[in-house]
Design a protein around this motif. Structure first.
Motif, short mmCIF file in Angstrom:
data_model
loop_
_atom_site.label_atom_id
_atom_site.label_comp_id
_atom_site.label_asym_id
_atom_site.label_seq_id
_atom_site.Cartn_x
_atom_site.Cartn_y
_atom_site.Cartn_z
N PRO A 242 0.82 -1.22 0.00
CA PRO A 242 0.00 0.00 0.00
C PRO A 242 0.86 1.26 0.00
CG PRO A 242 -0.71 -1.55 1.71
CD PRO A 242 0.62 -2.04 1.20
N ALA A 243 0.40 2.27 -0.76
CA ALA A 243 1.10 3.55 -0.75
C ALA A 243 1.04 4.19 0.64
CB ALA A 243 0.48 4.48 -1.79
N ARG A 244 -0.07 3.99 1.32
CA ARG A 244 -0.22 4.45 2.71
C ARG A 244 -0.21 3.23 3.61
NH1 ARG A 244 -2.88 9.66 3.27
NH2 ARG A 244 -3.66 8.87 5.26
N ARG A 245 0.65 3.24 4.58
CA ARG A 245 0.80 2.07 5.45
C ARG A 245 -0.53 1.68 6.07
NH1 ARG A 245 5.40 2.30 9.96
NH2 ARG A 245 6.60 2.58 8.03
N GLY A 246 -0.89 0.40 5.95
CA GLY A 246 -2.11 -0.12 6.54
C GLY A 246 -3.35 0.04 5.68
N ASP A 247 -3.24 0.76 4.56
CA ASP A 247 -4.40 1.00 3.69
C ASP A 247 -4.35 0.03 2.51
OD1 ASP A 247 -6.56 1.95 2.31
OD2 ASP A 247 -5.62 3.85 1.71
N ALA A 248 -4.80 -1.20 2.75
CA ALA A 248 -4.73 -2.24 1.74
C ALA A 248 -5.72 -2.02 0.61
CB ALA A 248 -4.98 -3.61 2.38
N GLN A 249 -6.69 -1.14 0.80
CA GLN A 249 -7.69 -0.89 -0.23
C GLN A 249 -7.33 0.29 -1.12
OE1 GLN A 249 -10.09 -3.18 -0.46
NE2 GLN A 249 -9.10 -4.12 1.32
N GLY A 250 -6.26 0.99 -0.80
CA GLY A 250 -5.89 2.18 -1.55
C GLY A 250 -4.92 1.86 -2.68
N VAL A 251 -4.16 2.86 -3.08
CA VAL A 251 -3.19 2.72 -4.17
C VAL A 251 -2.09 1.75 -3.75
CG1 VAL A 251 -1.49 3.93 -5.59
CG2 VAL A 251 -3.66 5.05 -5.00
N MET A 252 -1.74 0.85 -4.66
CA MET A 252 -0.69 -0.13 -4.39
C MET A 252 0.55 0.22 -5.22
SD MET A 252 -2.23 -2.05 -2.21
CE MET A 252 -1.30 -3.59 -2.08
N LEU A 253 1.71 0.02 -4.62
CA LEU A 253 2.98 0.32 -5.27
C LEU A 253 3.77 -0.95 -5.53
CD1 LEU A 253 4.09 3.35 -3.05
CD2 LEU A 253 2.87 3.41 -5.24
N ARG A 254 4.44 -0.98 -6.67
CA ARG A 254 5.28 -2.13 -6.98
C ARG A 254 6.47 -2.18 -6.04
NH1 ARG A 254 5.85 -2.41 -13.53
NH2 ARG A 254 6.18 -0.17 -13.33
N SER A 255 6.92 -3.41 -5.76
CA SER A 255 7.99 -3.60 -4.78
C SER A 255 8.97 -4.65 -5.29
CB SER A 255 7.37 -4.06 -3.44
OG SER A 255 8.37 -4.42 -2.52
N LEU A 256 10.24 -4.43 -5.00
CA LEU A 256 11.28 -5.38 -5.37
C LEU A 256 12.26 -5.54 -4.21
CD1 LEU A 256 12.43 -4.41 -9.00
CD2 LEU A 256 11.32 -6.54 -8.31
N GLY A 257 12.81 -6.73 -4.09
CA GLY A 257 13.92 -6.95 -3.18
C GLY A 257 15.22 -6.91 -3.95
#
Length: 389
Positions: A242-257
Motif C-alpha cells: 500500500p502507498a499508505r501504510r495499513g491502507d490495503a484498499q488504496g493505491v498499491m505500489l510495486r515492490s522489489l527486493g
C-alpha cells in the motif's frame, strides 16, 4: 630480512607480482612469499587473486596496493632504504611525526613535521598531494595495513606499543585538520528531484541514469560499488504494498527486493537484502524494458550512439553520472559525490521522522554513532538550541 619491491608508480594499473602475492595472504598463510613465487605459476597466482578479489573486493585490493606503495615510497624518501620487516618502533614513530604535525608550529619551525626533502621526493612521484598534515584517518589506515602485513608475514610489529599509541593520540590532538565528509553536501530528496529533471530527454542514457539515481537513493543510499554490480539475478519479485501504510484498499505500489551480496560491512554469505518500493521500482523496470536487459548487469555502459554494452559500469562511473547530472541541474558538482546519496537518505529519513533503527535497516549501517550523526544535525536544525543567538 625481507624487503618489499620498489614502490609502485602512481598510475600503475596492476600491483606487482610480489604485492599480488602479499594480498593473497588474506586467504593463505604467506609467510614465505619468495618460496611461493617459485612454486606458483602466473596463472595460479591470477586464479588465487581472482578468488581474493571476490572475497575482499577489487577496490579493497587496489587501496591496499596503493597504501603499501606509499609506505614503501616514504621509507625510501626518508632514509634511502626499502621498508624493513619487521619495522622498528623508531621508524613507525618517524612516520607519525612526518604525517601528523601542527601547522602553527611548522610556521615557526621549518624542521617541524615532514622534511622538505621527503615531501619533494613524494610529490615528484605523485604520492603526496597536500602540503599540510595528513588526515588522522589516513594515517591510522596506513598503519593498520602496515600492521596487517606484519601479521601475514608471521612477524611481531611495534604498532600496539604504548609509545606509538601515545604518539598517535597526542599527534591527533595537535593536528589542525578536521575530518572532511566524503560528500560536502547531502543529496536529499529535493536535490534528487532536481537531478531527475535532467533525465527526461527520452534517450536510453536518461532512462539508465534515472533508474540508477532512484535505486541508489531509495535502497538506502547504496554505495557506488554496490550499485554498479547489481544484476538482474539480484532482483527478487515481491507483492505490491500500500502507498499508505495499513491502507490495503488504496493505491498499491510495486515492490522489489535487492540482493546486495558482499558489502563493505558484510560478506556474501550473509545474504544482505533491502527492499525498494514505488518510484525506484518503476524507473528500474522501465530501464530494463527499454534496454531489453533480461539477465546480467543492470547498469551498463552506453556509447554516444546509444549502443548498450554487455558489461557493467564501474564504481567510478556512478560518481561521474551523479556529477554530470549536477552540472546539468545547475548545481556545483564539486559539492556532491555518490556518497551524498547515502548521507542524503539518512538526512531525509530524519526530516520525515523515520525511526533511526528503521532507516539503518535500509542503509545497512552497523555503527549507530555514524548513522545518528545525520539525525543529530536535523534535530539541532529544527530545535531551539541553534537559535539562542
Amino acid at each position: 630480512m625481507t624487503n618489499l619491491p620498489a614502490p609502485l608508480q602512481p598510475r600503475d594499473h596492476e600491483p606487482s607480482r610480489s604485492i599480488a602475492l602479499d594480498t593473497l595472504s588474506a586467504i593463505l598463510p604467506l609467510d614465505r612469499r619468495e618460496r611461493l613465487a617459485e612454486i606458483l605459476s602466473d596463472d595460479e597466482i591470477s586464479t588465487l587473486r581472482h578468488l581474493a578479489q571476490k572475497g575482499m573486493g577489487a577496490n579493497t585490493l587496489r587501496a591496499m596496493a596503493s597504501d603499501l606503495g606509499y609506505l614503501e615510497a616514504w621509507s625510501r624518501a626518508s632514509d634511502g632504504f626499502a621498508l624493513p620487516w619487521p619495522a622498528p618502533e623508531a621508524i613507525v614513530l618517524r612516520f607519525v611525526a612526518h604525517h601528523l604535525w601542527d601547522p602553527a608550529e611548522r610556521a615557526r619551525n621549518a624542521g617541524h613535521g615532514m622534511p622538505d626533502s621527503v615531501r619533494q621526493a613524494l610529490a615528484a612521484t605523485g604520492r603526496l598531494r597536500s602540503d599540510g598534515p595528513h588526515a588522522v584517518a589516513t594515517v591510522r589506515r596506513r598503519m593498520a595495513l602496515w600492521a596487517t602485513f606484519h601479521r601475514w608475514r608471521g612477524l611481531e610489529g611495534p604498532f600496539s606499543s604504548p609509545n606509538i599509541r601515545n604518539a598517535m593520540r597526542l599527534a591527533a590532538m595537535a593536528t589542525d585538520r578536521p575530518r572532511g565528509r566524503k560528500s560536502a553536501r547531502a543529496v536529499t530528496r529535493d536535490i534528487l528531484d532536481r537531478l531527475l529533471t535532467t533525465c527526461g530527454g527520452g534517450r536510453l542514457i536518461d532512462a539508465r541514469d534515472r533508474a540508477l539515481l532512484l535505486i541508489a537513493f531509495g535502497s538506502g543510499g547504496r554505495r557506488r560499488s554496490e550499485v554498479a554490480r547489481l544484476t538482474v539475478e539480484d532482483l527478487m519479485e515481491r507483492s505490491p504494498v500500500p502507498a499508505r501504510r495499513g491502507d490495503a484498499q488504496g493505491v498499491m505500489l510495486r515492490s522489489l527486493g535487492l540482493r546486495l551480496g558482499r558489502t563493505k560491512t558484510a560478506g556474501a554469505d550473509q545474504d544482505e537484502r533491502v527492499v525498494v518500493v514505488g518510484r525506484p521500482v518503476d524507473a528500474l523496470l522501465s530501464w530494463l524494458a527499454a534496454a531489453d536487459i533480461a539477465a546480467g548487469p543492470i547498469f551498463r555502459r552506453i556509447d554516444r550512439w546509444d549502443r548498450i554494452g554487455e558489461g557493467a559500469i564501474d564504481a567510478q562511473s556512478v560518481n561521474a553520472i551523479l556529477k554530470k547530472r549536477c552540472r546539468q541541474a545547475g548545481l556545483d558538482p564539486a559539492a556532491y559525490s555518490a556518497h551524498g546519496l547515502r548521507s542524503g537518505y539518512l538526512t531525509e529519513a530524519a526530516r520525515r521522522g523515520v525511526p533511526l533503527q528503521e532507516a539503518m535497516r535500509q542503509t545497512r549501517h552497523r555503527s549507530m554513532q555514524q548513522a545518528s550523526s545525520y539525525y543529530n544535525e536535523v534535530e539541532i536544525e529544527r530545535g531551539e538550541s541553534a537559535r539562542l543567538g
